[in-house]
Motif scaffolding. Sequence first.
Motif, PDB file in Angstrom:
ATOM      1  N   LEU A 181       0.826  -1.200   0.000  1.00 36.69           N
ATOM      2  CA  LEU A 181       0.000   0.000   0.000  1.00 36.69           C
ATOM      3  C   LEU A 181       0.867   1.259   0.000  1.00 36.69           C
ATOM      4  CD1 LEU A 181      -2.659  -1.076   2.645  1.00 36.69           C
ATOM      5  CD2 LEU A 181      -2.970  -0.951   0.173  1.00 36.69           C
ATOM      6  N   PRO A 182       0.338   2.363  -0.521  1.00 42.64           N
ATOM      7  CA  PRO A 182       1.092   3.618  -0.467  1.00 42.64           C
ATOM      8  C   PRO A 182       1.340   4.026   0.977  1.00 42.64           C
ATOM      9  CG  PRO A 182      -1.184   4.011  -1.143  1.00 42.64           C
ATOM     10  CD  PRO A 182      -0.981   2.527  -1.172  1.00 42.64           C
ATOM     11  N   GLU A 183       2.463   4.681   1.218  1.00 46.22           N
ATOM     12  CA  GLU A 183       2.827   5.108   2.575  1.00 46.22           C
ATOM     13  C   GLU A 183       2.036   6.349   2.958  1.00 46.22           C
ATOM     14  OE1 GLU A 183       4.714   3.637   4.790  1.00 46.22           O
ATOM     15  OE2 GLU A 183       5.107   1.942   3.442  1.00 46.22           O
ATOM     16  N   ILE A 184       0.762   6.121   3.246  1.00 44.66           N
ATOM     17  CA  ILE A 184      -0.142   7.204   3.638  1.00 44.66           C
ATOM     18  C   ILE A 184      -0.772   6.819   4.971  1.00 44.66           C
ATOM     19  CG2 ILE A 184      -2.253   8.464   3.044  1.00 44.66           C
ATOM     20  CD1 ILE A 184      -1.589   7.917   0.094  1.00 44.66           C
ATOM     21  N   ASP A 185      -0.762   7.727   5.916  1.00 46.58           N
ATOM     22  CA  ASP A 185      -1.346   7.470   7.228  1.00 46.58           C
ATOM     23  C   ASP A 185      -2.811   7.052   7.080  1.00 46.58           C
ATOM     24  OD1 ASP A 185      -1.540   7.365  10.012  1.00 46.58           O
ATOM     25  OD2 ASP A 185      -2.161   9.468  10.145  1.00 46.58           O
ATOM     26  N   GLY A 186      -3.155   5.921   7.653  1.00 44.75           N
ATOM     27  CA  GLY A 186      -4.532   5.441   7.617  1.00 44.75           C
ATOM     28  C   GLY A 186      -4.831   4.456   6.503  1.00 44.75           C
TER      29      GLY A 186
ATOM     30  N   SER B  48      -3.976   6.668  -7.206  1.00 45.67           N
ATOM     31  CA  SER B  48      -2.985   5.817  -7.847  1.00 45.67           C
ATOM     32  C   SER B  48      -1.791   6.672  -8.262  1.00 45.67           C
ATOM     33  CB  SER B  48      -3.564   5.111  -9.071  1.00 45.67           C
ATOM     34  OG  SER B  48      -2.566   4.354  -9.726  1.00 45.67           O
ATOM     35  N   GLU B  49      -0.619   6.102  -8.088  1.00 45.57           N
ATOM     36  CA  GLU B  49       0.601   6.771  -8.541  1.00 45.57           C
ATOM     37  C   GLU B  49       1.007   6.285  -9.926  1.00 45.57           C
ATOM     38  OE1 GLU B  49       3.417   5.976  -5.487  1.00 45.57           O
ATOM     39  OE2 GLU B  49       2.379   7.195  -3.979  1.00 45.57           O
ATOM     40  N   ASN B  50       0.144   5.469 -10.545  1.00 41.86           N
ATOM     41  CA  ASN B  50       0.449   4.857 -11.840  1.00 41.86           C
ATOM     42  C   ASN B  50      -0.447   5.428 -12.928  1.00 41.86           C
ATOM     43  OD1 ASN B  50       2.239   3.075 -10.408  1.00 41.86           O
ATOM     44  ND2 ASN B  50       0.424   1.919  -9.794  1.00 41.86           N
ATOM     45  N   SER B  51      -0.211   4.980 -14.143  1.00 43.27           N
ATOM     46  CA  SER B  51      -0.959   5.483 -15.296  1.00 43.27           C
ATOM     47  C   SER B  51      -2.344   4.857 -15.422  1.00 43.27           C
ATOM     48  CB  SER B  51      -0.166   5.221 -16.583  1.00 43.27           C
ATOM     49  OG  SER B  51       0.089   3.831 -16.743  1.00 43.27           O
ATOM     50  N   ASP B  52      -2.748   4.004 -14.469  1.00 44.07           N
ATOM     51  CA  ASP B  52      -4.052   3.346 -14.544  1.00 44.07           C
ATOM     52  C   ASP B  52      -5.185   4.218 -14.015  1.00 44.07           C
ATOM     53  OD1 ASP B  52      -3.328   3.280 -11.846  1.00 44.07           O
ATOM     54  OD2 ASP B  52      -4.341   1.368 -11.492  1.00 44.07           O
ATOM     55  N   LEU B  53      -4.875   5.380 -13.481  1.00 39.55           N
ATOM     56  CA  LEU B  53      -5.883   6.169 -12.779  1.00 39.55           C
ATOM     57  C   LEU B  53      -7.015   6.627 -13.690  1.00 39.55           C
ATOM     58  CD1 LEU B  53      -6.667   7.310 -10.059  1.00 39.55           C
ATOM     59  CD2 LEU B  53      -5.233   9.306 -10.514  1.00 39.55           C
ATOM     60  N   PHE B  54      -6.692   7.052 -14.894  1.00 38.94           N
ATOM     61  CA  PHE B  54      -7.722   7.511 -15.825  1.00 38.94           C
ATOM     62  C   PHE B  54      -8.681   6.371 -16.169  1.00 38.94           C
ATOM     63  CE2 PHE B  54      -8.920   8.365 -20.376  1.00 38.94           C
ATOM     64  CZ  PHE B  54      -9.812   9.394 -20.115  1.00 38.94           C
TER      65      PHE B  54
ATOM     66  N   PRO C 125      -2.590  -0.480  -5.080  1.00 40.26           N
ATOM     67  CA  PRO C 125      -1.344  -0.880  -4.425  1.00 40.26           C
ATOM     68  C   PRO C 125      -0.408  -1.592  -5.393  1.00 40.26           C
ATOM     69  CG  PRO C 125      -3.139  -2.344  -3.798  1.00 40.26           C
ATOM     70  CD  PRO C 125      -3.752  -1.231  -4.588  1.00 40.26           C
ATOM     71  N   ALA C 126       0.878  -1.455  -5.131  1.00 41.14           N
ATOM     72  CA  ALA C 126       1.847  -2.237  -5.905  1.00 41.14           C
ATOM     73  C   ALA C 126       1.662  -3.704  -5.558  1.00 41.14           C
ATOM     74  CB  ALA C 126       3.255  -1.782  -5.567  1.00 41.14           C
ATOM     75  N   GLN C 127       1.781  -4.575  -6.536  1.00 36.34           N
ATOM     76  CA  GLN C 127       1.598  -6.004  -6.326  1.00 36.34           C
ATOM     77  C   GLN C 127       2.885  -6.730  -6.674  1.00 36.34           C
ATOM     78  OE1 GLN C 127      -1.949  -6.792  -8.714  1.00 36.34           O
ATOM     79  NE2 GLN C 127      -3.233  -6.455  -6.937  1.00 36.34           N
TER      80      GLN C 127
END
Length: 309
Positions: free
Chosen positions: A117-122, A151-157, A230-232
């Motif tokens: 998971l991204p390093e985000i609180d919660g 998402s930090e990737n190009s899949d967001l759109f 999340p990265a897998q």
Amino acid sequence: MTMNTYECAIVGGGPAGLNAALVLGRARRRVALLDNNQPRNAVTHASHGFITRDGIKPEEFRRIGYEEVLRYPSVEHHEEEVIRIGRLEDGFELETAAGKRIRARKIILSSGLKEVLPEIDGAREYYGKSLFNCPFCDGWELRDQPLVALSENSDLFHKAKLLMNWSRDLILCTNGKGTVTEEEREQLAARNVRVIDTPVAAFAGQDGQLEAVVFTDGTRIARTGGFLSPAQVPQLVLHESLGCEKNEMDGLVVDAMGRTTASGVYAAGDASYVMPSQLIFAAASGSRAGIGVHADLTEEDWHKQSQEA
């Protein structure tokens, strides 16, 4: 130290491994099903999209699966972590963390993926409760709610386009990565979807229920649910010692019956990057791999008997 010999060893006891074991057990094959009981969907409150099992709790799905598979006397369950697989002249040898050694003619890798998971609180507190990964699995439960997709990737759109079938009240977060193109932003803006590049500081709420997304600039936007990407990464990297080729999505290259590029090695489920990442797809790939193993064992034995006759 113990030593057991089987016709097939299955590494991973999720839906893919269980279905492969079911097929092989019904084919009267001697099977070792090895699983360290750390399923990826353990955090999920319910699994969806599997006919007759829609909404089932993951632990209940596993319980029923093992109950059905272990009815077949040739299938043995070993709750063990596999740490090494070596190739032998006539098959493979698996070693577990507890020192058990198991030999098998064929191997099915179905240990799946683990999510980072991204390093985000919660993020961990809400994941599987009000934040999810797959819209097909959990979109219905979040329908018509104010949602966030991060998402930090190009899949967001692409994910945004899918999610709008469940809710039109949607914000997109690139978490500072800016992975949405200008053309995509224009299309989203025309549909009243905001793209926010400011990094996310935290997900806020209580008891697993998301209430707001908090950004590093102090902005706070009310949301009641959403989706992360999340990265897998593979649960196990045992394929590297076996010579299996990987595809462009970092899964193992397989044919229609689950055979990898390494002789005697098969893959099913997320190990071969089955998409969408749903129970029903994983189980189907496990069934195919089980049939592939049985067919190949049959041909080998037939040929051997013909030579000996």
